[in-house]
Motif scaffolding. Structure first.
Motif, short mmCIF file in Angstrom:
data_model
loop_
_atom_site.label_atom_id
_atom_site.label_comp_id
_atom_site.label_asym_id
_atom_site.label_seq_id
_atom_site.Cartn_x
_atom_site.Cartn_y
_atom_site.Cartn_z
N HIS A 215 -41.82 13.74 35.74
CA HIS A 215 -42.87 14.11 36.69
C HIS A 215 -43.82 15.15 36.11
CE1 HIS A 215 -40.23 12.50 40.07
NE2 HIS A 215 -41.32 11.77 40.04
N ALA A 216 -43.27 16.13 35.41
CA ALA A 216 -44.12 17.18 34.83
C ALA A 216 -45.10 16.57 33.82
CB ALA A 216 -43.27 18.26 34.17
N ARG A 217 -44.67 15.47 33.16
CA ARG A 217 -45.57 14.81 32.20
C ARG A 217 -46.58 13.93 32.91
NH1 ARG A 217 -41.37 12.68 27.56
NH2 ARG A 217 -40.88 14.72 26.68
N ASP A 218 -46.15 13.29 34.00
CA ASP A 218 -47.00 12.31 34.69
C ASP A 218 -48.03 12.95 35.62
OD1 ASP A 218 -45.78 10.26 33.49
OD2 ASP A 218 -44.75 9.46 35.26
N GLY B 66 -56.11 9.32 35.53
CA GLY B 66 -57.13 9.17 36.57
C GLY B 66 -57.51 10.48 37.24
N HIS B 67 -56.97 11.63 36.76
CA HIS B 67 -57.28 12.88 37.46
C HIS B 67 -58.75 13.27 37.33
CE1 HIS B 67 -56.54 14.82 33.50
NE2 HIS B 67 -57.39 15.72 33.94
N GLN B 68 -59.41 12.82 36.24
CA GLN B 68 -60.85 13.14 36.09
C GLN B 68 -61.67 12.43 37.16
OE1 GLN B 68 -62.58 15.20 34.19
NE2 GLN B 68 -60.97 15.96 32.86
N GLN B 69 -61.30 11.19 37.48
CA GLN B 69 -61.99 10.45 38.54
C GLN B 69 -61.79 11.15 39.89
OE1 GLN B 69 -60.47 9.04 35.98
NE2 GLN B 69 -60.98 6.88 35.72
#
Ligand SMILES: Nc1ncnc2c1ncn2[C@@H]1O[C@H](COP(=O)(O)OP(=O)(O)OP(=O)(O)O)[C@@H](O)[C@H]1O
Ligand SMILES: O=P(O)(O)OC[C@H]1O[C@H](OP(=O)(O)OP(=O)(O)O)[C@H](O)[C@@H]1O
Ligand SMILES: [Mg+2]
Length: 281
Positions: free
Chosen positions: A205-208, A255-258
């Motif tokens: 989770h920490a990576r994802d 997708g965090h930039q979107q």
């Protein structure tokens, strides 16, 4: 003590050791160390060949192990997957000289070289194909040039090895594999195994995920929550500035930039993204 098998070399070795280190377990000092006793975490780490890991775990001599799904199916050992680990992804495929074969049916009466005889034989029998399986230890791609086989069945990741010897994949992928944590079939979960699983899940989770913080006008909060729903729901706290709130939520790294773009468009400001060092969800 939890007895855990870890790949000592090969494509899964580094990924497995990095993951265990991030989960707080002791690392080995050098590649010649075959057993590490981690008193603090109540765990013994056994560094074994990835191919043998399912066998040890299936026999019940070790409580759990890290291996590839293709290897555990190939071994036929009575083991089950506990969780996928997010590394060591590969596909197991058929390949032959470019343009010579189209489907698995073309393999009737032919010779196929592989290091995964168990996996291949099961597939051929499911497909009703009668072919001769030539079991080799590795570098099977060369078997065609040397006249030992007409086709090969092997792990393909980037496809570079196949290209280098003028081979092409054909037919459907036989299976998709990745690194997995396994235990003996039907074994009861001990407290120490559950703790290992929780720790590894924390690393995955920490990576994802990343942590996202931002400020937004209170009247846009529902739109913002739709974009960043978080795990149990985001934390929303009042801001000193009238009519504004601060939001904190875990967001998928991919997708965090979107998500940031969309938050910006609905008026969010001071959008911050940070890595998660460790977590337990
Ligand atoms: N190039 C690769 N990229 C990603 N995963 C791979 C790659 N090659 C193998 N794997 C995966 O790694 C696991 C172990 O394969 P590996 O090649 O390390 O073992 P091996 O062939 O038995 O050992 P060795 O190559 O050291 O003889 C398998 O589950 C396989 O799917
Ligand atoms: O598609 P690619 O990215 O080229 O990777 C696939 C190659 O990697 C593995 O070989 P490995 O290095 O484990 O050698 P081996 O054949 O001796 O097992 C696998 O057996 C393929 O040969
Ligand atoms: Mg290999």
């Amino acid at each position: 003590m939890l007895r855990l098998a870890v790949p000592n070399k090969g494509a899964l070795s580094e990924g497995a050791q990095n993951m265990l280190k991030e989960a707080g377990y002791r690392s080995r000092r050098d590649s010649k160390e075959l057993v590490v006793v981690d008193e603090e975490n109540g765990c013994e780490l056994f560094f074994l060949r990835p191919r043998d890991i399912a066998v040890y775990v299936g026999e019940g001599t070790l409580d759990a192990g890290i291996t590839g799904r293709d290897m555990l199916i190939d071994s036929g050992a009575p083991v089950e997957e506990i969780m996928t680990l997010g590394f060591g992804a590969s596909t197991f495929r058929l390949a032959a000289r470019a343009g010579t074969m189209r489907s698995v049916k073309d393999l009737d009466g032919q010779r196929i070289a592989t290091s995964y005889a168990g996996l291949l034989e099961k597939y051929l029998s499911d497909e009703g194909v009668d072919a001769r399986v030539i079991k080799l230890d590795g570098a099977v791609e060369t078997a065609i040039r040397l006249g030992v086989a007409d086709a090969v069945a092997d792990v393909v990741e980037t496809g570079t090895t196949l290209r280098n010897v003028g081979l092409e994949v054909f037919g459907d992928p036989i299976m998709r594999s990745e690194g997995v944590l396994i235990k003996q079939q039907g074994a009861v979960d001990t407290h120490s195994l559950e703790q290992l699983v929780r720790r590894l899940q924390g690393v995955v989770h920490a990576r994802d995920f990343v942590m996202m913080d931002y400020d937004i006008r209170a009247e846009r909060i529902e739109e913002a929550i739709a974009l960043t729903p978080g795990m149990e729901g985001p934390t929303v706290s009042p801001l000193h500035r009238e009519g504004w709130v601060a939001v904190r939520a875990m967001v998928r790294r991919k997708g965090h930039q979107q998500v940031m773009d969309k938050l910006w468009d609905i008026g969010a400001r001071a959008i911050l993204v940070t890595d998660i060092y460790a977590c337990r969800l």
